[in-house]
Write an enzyme that holds these catalytic residues in place. Structure first.
Site, short mmCIF file in Angstrom:
data_model
loop_
_atom_site.label_atom_id
_atom_site.label_comp_id
_atom_site.label_asym_id
_atom_site.label_seq_id
_atom_site.Cartn_x
_atom_site.Cartn_y
_atom_site.Cartn_z
N VAL A 61 0.86 -1.19 0.00
CA VAL A 61 0.00 0.00 0.00
C VAL A 61 0.89 1.24 0.00
CG1 VAL A 61 -1.75 1.32 1.29
CG2 VAL A 61 -1.88 -1.19 1.20
N ILE A 85 -1.91 -3.57 6.54
CA ILE A 85 -0.84 -2.95 5.74
C ILE A 85 -1.17 -1.49 5.44
CG2 ILE A 85 0.35 -3.06 3.50
CD1 ILE A 85 1.24 -5.23 5.53
N ALA A 106 4.52 3.98 3.03
CA ALA A 106 4.08 2.75 2.35
C ALA A 106 4.28 1.60 3.33
CB ALA A 106 4.89 2.49 1.09
N LYS A 107 3.70 0.49 3.03
CA LYS A 107 3.98 -0.75 3.76
C LYS A 107 3.57 -1.90 2.88
CE LYS A 107 5.13 -1.39 8.15
NZ LYS A 107 6.01 -0.39 8.72
N GLY A 108 4.23 -3.05 3.08
CA GLY A 108 3.86 -4.23 2.32
C GLY A 108 3.98 -5.45 3.20
#
Ligand code: GLU
Length: 419
Positions: A61, A85, A106-108
């Site tokens: 995201v 996320i 962001a993060k994943g």
């Protein structure tokens, strides 16, 4: 209707609403600030060692692209879903803005128990995840890093996979790499060192001499173990630590260097001692001077918040405290000094930024330089949060988040709305 749901996402929304009310952000400006810009979900198939095929769900995201590329870790855990996320990506945005980095959040992650995979399977999954992400990420679009369940080796596999597809080595696609593969000195230690540095700052603020005080650390991964070691080296007695396998409690103080050696060999705290200890959840309510939750989200709820017996609460984890608990901690703010997560654990992304800069410039710094600059950034942010909380007489979380949200909002306003 949105694609995002679940308790962690709800928490990010509630926290934002508190700040948006405090900043009097009009209703029609809120969704533009809060809702993630982009999200991708991928299926990652791998060959298992037994010859079968397994498919894992992965996500990434990107919250906002207003200030530069997005930046954030990659989590391998069974809790991972799109909502979690997305919340973590939103928090990365406020964090990066608070410490002044030219990034959105962001993060994943992948929904997987990494310990259930062999090394070969873990490598295959890491590479397949990065390969699926290639159309979505880039050194000037979205830069990954480690988070729970991932490490330097996985970052090296990510970098190698991306580079093989580009036909050239692109170290700046991911941070938190081993130094041997374009990483920076001081990244591995950065988050834990930052936590301990901010604890020192908080202790100064409260006129507490840190040496001889006590600390409790929940979580003994990269963040918790280094924070515990740094506190130990500052003369703090770390009386209790825990991880997913159990908790250790020694009122006289634990031997942290020995514990770190044990975990390096065994992978967890398990087997360090056969004395009966506390259950991992129980350690948070122990009386101590410094409490460091450095594990997962939402471990401090309203009930626990009213029973905490610490003087400084240093949030090493992302989102360890629920909004309901915040209401209680806000009332207890003369008793408990909060170092909010987006400030407390920001040393990690600050040094990730230094790694990205060094990779882009092909010019590497000494570790002393990395640490000096990390502490300089953290000191500035700490002082800004303190000044804001004093000026407006608000809770430290409100002050920290308000600074982050305001900066993102300001950038969006100056750039305007396209087209
Ligand atoms: N995963 C870490 C965090 O939550 C680090 C992110 C990064 O270095 O980009 O802040």
């Amino acid at each position: 209707m949105t694609a995002y749901s679940g308790p962690v996402f709800d928490m990010a929304v509630k926290q934002f609403d508190v700040i948006a009310d405090y900043l009097s952000i009009p209703d029609d400006a809120r969704a533009r600030l809060l809702m993630p810009k982009r999200a991708v979900a991928v299926s990652c198939p791998i060959h298992r060692d037994d010859g079968t095929t397994a498919v894992f769900q992965g996500y990434r995201v990107q919250h906002h692209l207003t200030l530069g590329p997005t930046k954030g870790g990659t989590r391998f855990a069974t809790s991972v879903d799109l909502g979690e996320i997305a919340a973590l990506a939103i928090w990365m945005s406020w964090k990066c803005a608070l410490v002044g980095l030219p990034y959105g959040g962001a993060k994943g992650g992948i929904n997987v128990e990494p310990l259930s995979l062999s090394r070969r399977e873990l490598e295959a999954l890491s590479r397949r995840y990065m390969q699926e992400m290639i159309p979505f990420v880039g050194p000037h679009t979205d830069v990954m890093a480690p988070d729970m369940g991932t490490n330097e080796q996985i970052m090296a596999w990510f970098m190698d996979t991306y580079s093989m597809y580009q036909g050239q080595t692109v170290t700046e696609i991911v941070t938190g790499k081993p130094v041997s593969a374009g990483g920076t000195l001081g990244r591995r230690e950065a988050t834990g060192r930052g936590v301990a540095h901010l604890v020192r700052r908080a202790a100064d603020e409260l006129n507490i001499r840190l040496s001889g005080t006590t600390a409790v650390v929940q979580g003994f991964g990269n963040v918790g173990s280094i924070a515990a070691l740094e506190l130990h080296n500052n003369g703090v007695k770390v009386i209790a630590v825990s991880d997913h396998t159990g908790a250790l409690y020694r009122p006289g103080g634990l031997n942290i260097p020995k514990l770190i050696e044990h975990v390096a060999v065994r992978g967890s705290l398990e087997g360090y001692s056969n004395e009966v200890d506390l259950d991992p959840a129980g350690i948070l309510s122990l009386p101590c001077d410094v409490l460091v939750p450095a594990a997962v989200e939402r471990v401090i709820d309203a009930k626990l918040a009213s029973t905490l017996r610490c003087r400084i609460l240093a949030e090493g984890a992302n989102g360890p405290t629920t909004p309901e608990a915040d209401q209680i901690l806000e009332k207890r703010r003369d008793e408990i000094f909060l170092i909010p997560d987006i400030l407390c654990n920001s040393g990690g992304v600050v040094v990730s930024y230094f790694e990205w800069v060094q990779d882009l410039q092909r010019f590497f710094w000494e570790e002393e330089e990395v640490m000096r600059r990390e502490y300089q950034v953290l000191d500035r942010a700490f002082e800004q949060v303190q000044a804001r909380s004093r000026k407006d007489n608000v809770f430290n979380r409100t002050a920290a988040m308000a600074i982050g949200v305001e900066r993102v909002r300001g950038a969006k306003e100056t750039r305007g709305l396209f087209p």
